[in-house]
Write a protein that holds these residues in place. Sequence first.
Motif, PDB file in Angstrom:
ATOM      1  N   LEU A 107      -0.881   8.070  -5.761  1.00 30.30           N
ATOM      2  CA  LEU A 107      -2.076   8.920  -5.714  1.00 30.30           C
ATOM      3  C   LEU A 107      -3.099   8.451  -6.739  1.00 30.30           C
ATOM      4  CD1 LEU A 107      -3.674  11.360  -4.682  1.00 30.30           C
ATOM      5  CD2 LEU A 107      -2.402  12.763  -6.346  1.00 30.30           C
ATOM      6  N   ALA A 108      -2.659   8.168  -7.949  1.00 35.08           N
ATOM      7  CA  ALA A 108      -3.583   7.692  -8.991  1.00 35.08           C
ATOM      8  C   ALA A 108      -4.239   6.380  -8.566  1.00 35.08           C
ATOM      9  CB  ALA A 108      -2.854   7.527 -10.322  1.00 35.08           C
ATOM     10  N   SER A 109      -3.448   5.474  -8.031  1.00 34.94           N
ATOM     11  CA  SER A 109      -3.973   4.181  -7.586  1.00 34.94           C
ATOM     12  C   SER A 109      -4.928   4.347  -6.409  1.00 34.94           C
ATOM     13  CB  SER A 109      -2.807   3.271  -7.198  1.00 34.94           C
ATOM     14  OG  SER A 109      -3.275   2.066  -6.667  1.00 34.94           O
ATOM     15  N   ASP A 110      -4.518   5.146  -5.421  1.00 31.55           N
ATOM     16  CA  ASP A 110      -5.366   5.382  -4.246  1.00 31.55           C
ATOM     17  C   ASP A 110      -6.689   6.027  -4.642  1.00 31.55           C
ATOM     18  OD1 ASP A 110      -3.310   4.378  -2.688  1.00 31.55           O
ATOM     19  OD2 ASP A 110      -2.763   6.318  -1.807  1.00 31.55           O
ATOM     20  N   ALA A 111      -6.627   7.009  -5.542  1.00 31.88           N
ATOM     21  CA  ALA A 111      -7.844   7.702  -5.972  1.00 31.88           C
ATOM     22  C   ALA A 111      -8.774   6.750  -6.717  1.00 31.88           C
ATOM     23  CB  ALA A 111      -7.486   8.900  -6.845  1.00 31.88           C
ATOM     24  N   THR A 112      -8.208   5.913  -7.559  1.00 33.69           N
ATOM     25  CA  THR A 112      -9.016   4.946  -8.310  1.00 33.69           C
ATOM     26  C   THR A 112      -9.673   3.943  -7.362  1.00 33.69           C
ATOM     27  OG1 THR A 112      -7.602   5.207 -10.252  1.00 33.69           O
ATOM     28  CG2 THR A 112      -8.944   3.212 -10.149  1.00 33.69           C
ATOM     29  N   SER A 113      -8.914   3.451  -6.394  1.00 37.00           N
ATOM     30  CA  SER A 113      -9.464   2.503  -5.411  1.00 37.00           C
ATOM     31  C   SER A 113     -10.550   3.160  -4.561  1.00 37.00           C
ATOM     32  CB  SER A 113      -8.359   1.972  -4.503  1.00 37.00           C
ATOM     33  OG  SER A 113      -7.440   1.220  -5.248  1.00 37.00           O
ATOM     34  N   ALA A 114     -10.280   4.377  -4.112  1.00 35.07           N
ATOM     35  CA  ALA A 114     -11.262   5.090  -3.289  1.00 35.07           C
ATOM     36  C   ALA A 114     -12.526   5.368  -4.087  1.00 35.07           C
ATOM     37  CB  ALA A 114     -10.671   6.387  -2.751  1.00 35.07           C
ATOM     38  N   ARG A 115     -12.365   5.693  -5.354  1.00 31.87           N
ATOM     39  CA  ARG A 115     -13.529   5.972  -6.225  1.00 31.87           C
ATOM     40  C   ARG A 115     -14.444   4.755  -6.278  1.00 31.87           C
ATOM     41  NH1 ARG A 115     -17.409   6.831  -9.446  1.00 31.87           N
ATOM     42  NH2 ARG A 115     -17.366   8.460 -11.021  1.00 31.87           N
ATOM     43  N   ALA A 116     -13.869   3.583  -6.347  1.00 31.72           N
ATOM     44  CA  ALA A 116     -14.659   2.346  -6.395  1.00 31.72           C
ATOM     45  C   ALA A 116     -15.281   2.021  -5.040  1.00 31.72           C
ATOM     46  CB  ALA A 116     -13.790   1.188  -6.864  1.00 31.72           C
ATOM     47  N   ASP A 120     -21.028   6.068  -0.019  1.00 25.80           N
ATOM     48  CA  ASP A 120     -21.840   6.837   0.922  1.00 25.80           C
ATOM     49  C   ASP A 120     -20.898   7.589   1.865  1.00 25.80           C
ATOM     50  OD1 ASP A 120     -20.858   4.927   2.708  1.00 25.80           O
ATOM     51  OD2 ASP A 120     -22.751   3.845   2.816  1.00 25.80           O
ATOM     52  N   GLU A 121     -21.473   8.314   2.798  1.00 24.53           N
ATOM     53  CA  GLU A 121     -20.651   9.138   3.693  1.00 24.53           C
ATOM     54  C   GLU A 121     -19.722   8.291   4.566  1.00 24.53           C
ATOM     55  OE1 GLU A 121     -21.021  13.062   6.555  1.00 24.53           O
ATOM     56  OE2 GLU A 121     -22.855  11.994   5.997  1.00 24.53           O
ATOM     57  N   ALA A 122     -20.192   7.172   5.050  1.00 22.21           N
ATOM     58  CA  ALA A 122     -19.358   6.316   5.906  1.00 22.21           C
ATOM     59  C   ALA A 122     -18.145   5.781   5.136  1.00 22.21           C
ATOM     60  CB  ALA A 122     -20.190   5.165   6.465  1.00 22.21           C
ATOM     61  N   SER A 123     -18.368   5.302   3.919  1.00 23.88           N
ATOM     62  CA  SER A 123     -17.240   4.778   3.131  1.00 23.88           C
ATOM     63  C   SER A 123     -16.315   5.916   2.689  1.00 23.88           C
ATOM     64  CB  SER A 123     -17.737   3.961   1.936  1.00 23.88           C
ATOM     65  OG  SER A 123     -18.573   4.716   1.098  1.00 23.88           O
ATOM     66  N   PHE A 124     -16.868   7.104   2.508  1.00 26.45           N
ATOM     67  CA  PHE A 124     -16.060   8.293   2.209  1.00 26.45           C
ATOM     68  C   PHE A 124     -15.111   8.586   3.366  1.00 26.45           C
ATOM     69  CE2 PHE A 124     -16.083  12.948   3.176  1.00 26.45           C
ATOM     70  CZ  PHE A 124     -15.142  13.346   2.246  1.00 26.45           C
ATOM     71  N   LYS A 125     -15.641   8.635   4.569  1.00 27.37           N
ATOM     72  CA  LYS A 125     -14.823   8.959   5.743  1.00 27.37           C
ATOM     73  C   LYS A 125     -13.786   7.867   6.032  1.00 27.37           C
ATOM     74  CE  LYS A 125     -17.878  12.257   7.863  1.00 27.37           C
ATOM     75  NZ  LYS A 125     -18.544  12.743   9.055  1.00 27.37           N
ATOM     76  N   PHE A 128     -11.322   8.237   2.047  1.00 31.41           N
ATOM     77  CA  PHE A 128     -10.749   9.461   1.488  1.00 31.41           C
ATOM     78  C   PHE A 128      -9.484   9.935   2.208  1.00 31.41           C
ATOM     79  CE2 PHE A 128     -10.427  13.846   0.101  1.00 31.41           C
ATOM     80  CZ  PHE A 128     -10.677  13.723  -1.257  1.00 31.41           C
ATOM     81  N   PRO A 129      -9.413   9.823   3.533  1.00 36.32           N
ATOM     82  CA  PRO A 129      -8.197  10.302   4.212  1.00 36.32           C
ATOM     83  C   PRO A 129      -6.897   9.673   3.697  1.00 36.32           C
ATOM     84  CG  PRO A 129      -9.938  10.014   5.799  1.00 36.32           C
ATOM     85  CD  PRO A 129     -10.438   9.418   4.498  1.00 36.32           C
ATOM     86  N   GLY A 130      -6.937   8.434   3.280  1.00 31.48           N
ATOM     87  CA  GLY A 130      -5.736   7.792   2.740  1.00 31.48           C
ATOM     88  C   GLY A 130      -5.251   8.463   1.466  1.00 31.48           C
ATOM     89  N   VAL A 131      -6.182   8.916   0.672  1.00 31.44           N
ATOM     90  CA  VAL A 131      -5.819   9.624  -0.558  1.00 31.44           C
ATOM     91  C   VAL A 131      -5.120  10.929  -0.198  1.00 31.44           C
ATOM     92  CG1 VAL A 131      -6.712  10.703  -2.663  1.00 31.44           C
ATOM     93  CG2 VAL A 131      -7.750   8.582  -1.816  1.00 31.44           C
ATOM     94  N   ILE A 132      -5.689  11.650   0.732  1.00 30.57           N
ATOM     95  CA  ILE A 132      -5.141  12.947   1.125  1.00 30.57           C
ATOM     96  C   ILE A 132      -3.773  12.802   1.792  1.00 30.57           C
ATOM     97  CG2 ILE A 132      -5.562  14.971   2.595  1.00 30.57           C
ATOM     98  CD1 ILE A 132      -7.276  14.754   0.046  1.00 30.57           C
ATOM     99  N   ARG A 133      -3.552  11.702   2.506  1.00 31.85           N
ATOM    100  CA  ARG A 133      -2.234  11.485   3.119  1.00 31.85           C
ATOM    101  C   ARG A 133      -1.139  11.427   2.063  1.00 31.85           C
ATOM    102  NH1 ARG A 133      -5.093   8.745   7.043  1.00 31.85           N
ATOM    103  NH2 ARG A 133      -5.090   6.754   5.965  1.00 31.85           N
ATOM    104  N   THR A 134      -1.429  10.842   0.918  1.00 30.52           N
ATOM    105  CA  THR A 134      -0.432  10.795  -0.160  1.00 30.52           C
ATOM    106  C   THR A 134      -0.112  12.207  -0.630  1.00 30.52           C
ATOM    107  OG1 THR A 134      -1.200   8.607  -0.832  1.00 30.52           O
ATOM    108  CG2 THR A 134       0.085   9.845  -2.446  1.00 30.52           C
ATOM    109  N   CYS A 135      -1.122  13.041  -0.752  1.00 27.15           N
ATOM    110  CA  CYS A 135      -0.892  14.448  -1.123  1.00 27.15           C
ATOM    111  C   CYS A 135       0.018  15.113  -0.090  1.00 27.15           C
ATOM    112  CB  CYS A 135      -2.209  15.215  -1.201  1.00 27.15           C
ATOM    113  SG  CYS A 135      -3.320  14.669  -2.502  1.00 27.15           S
ATOM    114  N   GLY A 136      -0.278  14.889   1.183  1.00 22.87           N
ATOM    115  CA  GLY A 136       0.506  15.493   2.256  1.00 22.87           C
ATOM    116  C   GLY A 136       1.953  15.037   2.243  1.00 22.87           C
ATOM    117  N   THR A 137       2.182  13.782   1.949  1.00 22.86           N
ATOM    118  CA  THR A 137       3.547  13.259   1.878  1.00 22.86           C
ATOM    119  C   THR A 137       4.345  14.008   0.823  1.00 22.86           C
ATOM    120  OG1 THR A 137       2.839  11.079   2.614  1.00 22.86           O
ATOM    121  CG2 THR A 137       4.941  11.190   1.438  1.00 22.86           C
ATOM    122  N   CYS A 138       3.720  14.228  -0.320  1.00 27.34           N
ATOM    123  CA  CYS A 138       4.394  14.955  -1.398  1.00 27.34           C
ATOM    124  C   CYS A 138       4.662  16.407  -0.984  1.00 27.34           C
ATOM    125  CB  CYS A 138       3.562  14.888  -2.677  1.00 27.34           C
ATOM    126  SG  CYS A 138       4.466  15.430  -4.128  1.00 27.34           S
TER     127      CYS A 138
END
Length: 146
Positions: A107-116, A120-125, A128-138
């Motif tokens: 999660l820390a790694s995914d969030a850091t990568s996503a932050r970089a 914009d909205e396209a890169s967010f969409k 970001f879902p990959g970050v949330i999938r890690t949360c869901g797995t937990c």
Amino acid sequence: MNRRLAAFAATFAVVLGATAVMAQSDVIKQRQTLLKEFGDLTKPVGGMLRGSNAFDLAAVQAALDTYAKSAKELPALFPAGSDTGDTDALPAIWQDKAKFDGLFAKLASDATSARAAITDEASFKANFPGVIRTCGTCHDSFRKKS
């Protein structure tokens, strides 16, 4: 003299036991506070993914910064013995602590990568879902179903 020593030992054991219970309760409250913050930050960002909230880059960045920071702190807030009390933590956490801790590292790694990557909205969409999938797995593996 032996009675005094026995009384002292009994008092010490009671105080030590009470301290351990308080420490366990404190660690549970600490992790609940951090995880509640995750939820509070994720709700509006999730709305952005669904299109019900306007895209807000600053809110996305704040959420990702918090995920990255807190994901590094959270494994220490699940020490052995903190599995009872007011907690939704499943025993699986302590049965497979390496996997559990690994999800926080991911999660820390995914969030850091996503932050970089998110600018914009396209890169967010896209990111970001990959970050949330890690949360869901937990949640699926290590949290009691509500």
